[in-house]
Each structure stands twice: as C-alpha cells, then as structure tokens.
Design a protein around this motif. Structure first.
Motif: not given
Length: 353
Positions: A212-215, A238-242, A187-193
C-alpha cells in the motif's frame, strides 16, 4: 506559442488535483519551448506584479485567491494587454471564469476552459455562463464529460484529455521486488481500501503479498483493519513515496487494484498499467477508473469484494510484465501534441493563423 493560463489558485497556494493538473499542463508546454504565463494571486514574497519561477511567468491579478478581490476588473484588461495566442482558464474558483471570457473577447483570442471535476458541476451561474462561451471545454475523462452534458452544455465543444504519464521515465527505473498486489492513493475517507482488504482476506489460504503506497488520516485505521482480518503480516504500508519509488514498486508488482469511490482520472493506475501491472477496478458510479480497463485483456472490472478476489486469482494466470507499450497514448509527448493541435485548430477556426 504564447499561452495565458488563468487560475487565481495554483499548486503553490494549495495542493489539489485541479492545481496539479494546471501545473502539469504548464510544464508540458514550457518544456516544449512555449511561452507560458499564469495569471493568479501572488504566492511570492514582496510586492512585485510578476514573478518568474522554473521558466513560467506568474502575474498577480488579485490580492488573494478570492475571486471577489478585484479580478473582474483587472483580469480582462491584463489579458487584453498580454495578447496571448490562447487563454486557458480553470473552472475553480468559478468567479474567475467570466472575467477570463471577457478578456478573451477583448484580446480576440480563443478561450479554453479546463474543468477537472473535483469541485462540483457548474454550481455558479457565472461559471456556467462562461462555460457556454468557451471555445473548448477540456475534461480528464468521459465520466466528467457526462456530468457536463447532463448540465445541458453542448457535447460538441468537450474534449477529453487525460493526465499524462512519462514512458521514458518508467523505462529508466529498475523494477522493485516482486509483489502480487499494489494499491496507491491518499489514505483518507474516500480511499475505500477496505474493499481490497476484504477481497484479500477471502484469499487468506493462498500465497500472496500486497503493498500500500500513500499516507493520510485513515492509515492507522486501515492498518488495524488488516490486523483484524489477520492479513497484516502480508501487507507492506510504504507511506509516501517519490515517483521513482512508485514506478519501481509498479514494475515489480503483478496487479494494481483501484477501489476508491471517487476518481475523475486514475493517474496512479495509469502509471501502474504502463509499468506492466494487470488492472483490477472496483466499479463506482463516481469513478472513471473503469474507463482505463474497458476492452483491455489485462484488465478486470468488479462490483464486489468476492469478484475482486476472483479477479486477483484470475490475474495470476497472466504473464508478469514490467512495461506495457499499450499505454503510449498517455505519454507526455502525446498529450502535449493534443493540446497544441487543439490550440492551433481554435486559432485557425478564428482566422488567427
């Protein structure tokens, strides 16, 4: 086979898409019983000239990841002495490519250039020179292949090899709870969520859930946007996931949405589609994600938030799946075979078999 990889910087130095791609290729070959050597800057303690880790041998050919640190003289000699069957060099940093090409000439072995596309298009004259002398250029998608052709390099030497997924691993993970839409990316400036959230907001009166998966640095801003759009209560961050956790989410989800503006290969989307998700891609000129759904019955390509919302509704009429054999061509075994066939073809062309 004895394969020599050249990459001053590895995933042990910095976690980038290019470096993860290199690690994946090395691991594929190692797991198949091949002799894998990586010529790089040292990432291990002490002053040992080489280091073995997880079945891969690393050779120190520079004091740092700066290509000006003596690699032009050390690398060609080191490769000639190693006598590999194939030399496989990454295009970043650019200063390592020309010495690798010289090393390939001295060792009389084929040279494969791996250009992932996340570092610009041949801005360095020596990288362009070496690219023209590589026996093959490997890229992850047709998008990247087009970028290279636009630089005037021959398309005949370009081979598109996608990132692999593991179908056996997918089948070994139980599906998670049912969710309608899933998104996965840093989830950075390129995510375009925001494109997905605006599309979901148009469906506010319908019954849906999203994960939403990722941080990343923009997570808080995206959570605030979901609140502003009055859809926060239906979205789970969910943040970071395995990998196993991601697979479980994908197998329980109905739709995977890809809206990032820049993507040289949609690896997470590929995992999700093989896990049974319907794919919805918002088209962007610098993203190859649309290539994965072209001609696919369970895929949609959109160009606006309104079209994305319509696609989510239409996808609701498609059967829920938790596995899709259609994506067997992206399995680890298939991608490994493509590399090995390519290596052996190059050896045969040079009379080395």
């Amino acid at each position: 086979m004895h394969i020599a990889f050249v990459s001053l910087e590895t995933v042990h130095h910095r976690d980038t898409e290019t470096n993860r791609r290199l690690r994946t290729i090395c691991e594929l070959l190692r797991d198949a019983g091949h002799d894998v050597h990586v010529f790089c800057a040292p990432h291990w303690g002490g002053d040992h000239p080489q280091f073995e880790q997880d079945g891969i041998t690393y050779h120190a050919i520079a004091e740092s990841t700066d290509a000006r640190s003596g690699v032009a003289f050390r690398l060609p000699i080191a490769l000639a002495r190693a006598k590999p069957d194939v030399i496989h060099v990454t295009a970043t940093p650019p200063g390592q490519v020309a010495p690798a090409a010289v090393g390939a000439m001295l060792a009389r072995t084929p040279l494969v250039l791996e250009w992932y596309g996340d570092g610009g298009v041949f801005p360095h004259r020596w990288r362009r020179w070496a690219a023209g002398r590589a026996d093959r250029l490997h890229v992850p998608s047709e998008l990247v292949a087009t970028w290279i052709r636009e630089q005037g390099l021959s398309g005949d030497s370009i081979e598109t090899v996608p990132n692999p997924i593991d179908l056996e691993r997918i089948r070994s993970v139980d599906p998670g709870e049912e969710v309608d839409v899933v998104y996965a990316r840093r989830l950075d400036e390129g995510a375009n969520l925001e494109s997905l959230f605006l599309g979901l907001a148009e469906l506010r009166r319908k019954d849906w859930t999203a994960t939403v998966i990722g941080d990343g640095p923009e997570r808080e801003a995206y959570e605030q946007l979901a609140s502003d759009l009055r859809i926060r209560d239906r979205i789970t961050f969910r943040g970071e996931c395995s990998r196993e956790e991601r697979i479980a989410v994908y197998r329980g989800a109905h739709v995977f949405a890809q809206t990032a503006e820049h993507c040289v290969f949609p690896t997470e989307m590929c995992w999700a589609l093989a896990s049974g998700c319907v794919g919805i891609v918002e088209y962007h000129v610098d993203s190859s994600a649309h290539e994965l759904v072209e001609g696919l019955d369970r895929g949609f390509r959109t160009t606006s938030e309104a079209e994305l919302a319509d696609a989510i509704v239409e996808a609701g009429d498609l059967e829920r799946l938790d596995y899709d054999e259609t994506f067997a061509e992206y399995d680890r075994s298939e991608i490994l075979d493509r590399y090995l066939v390519q290596y052996r073809t190059l050896q045969d062309e040079q009379g080395l078999l």
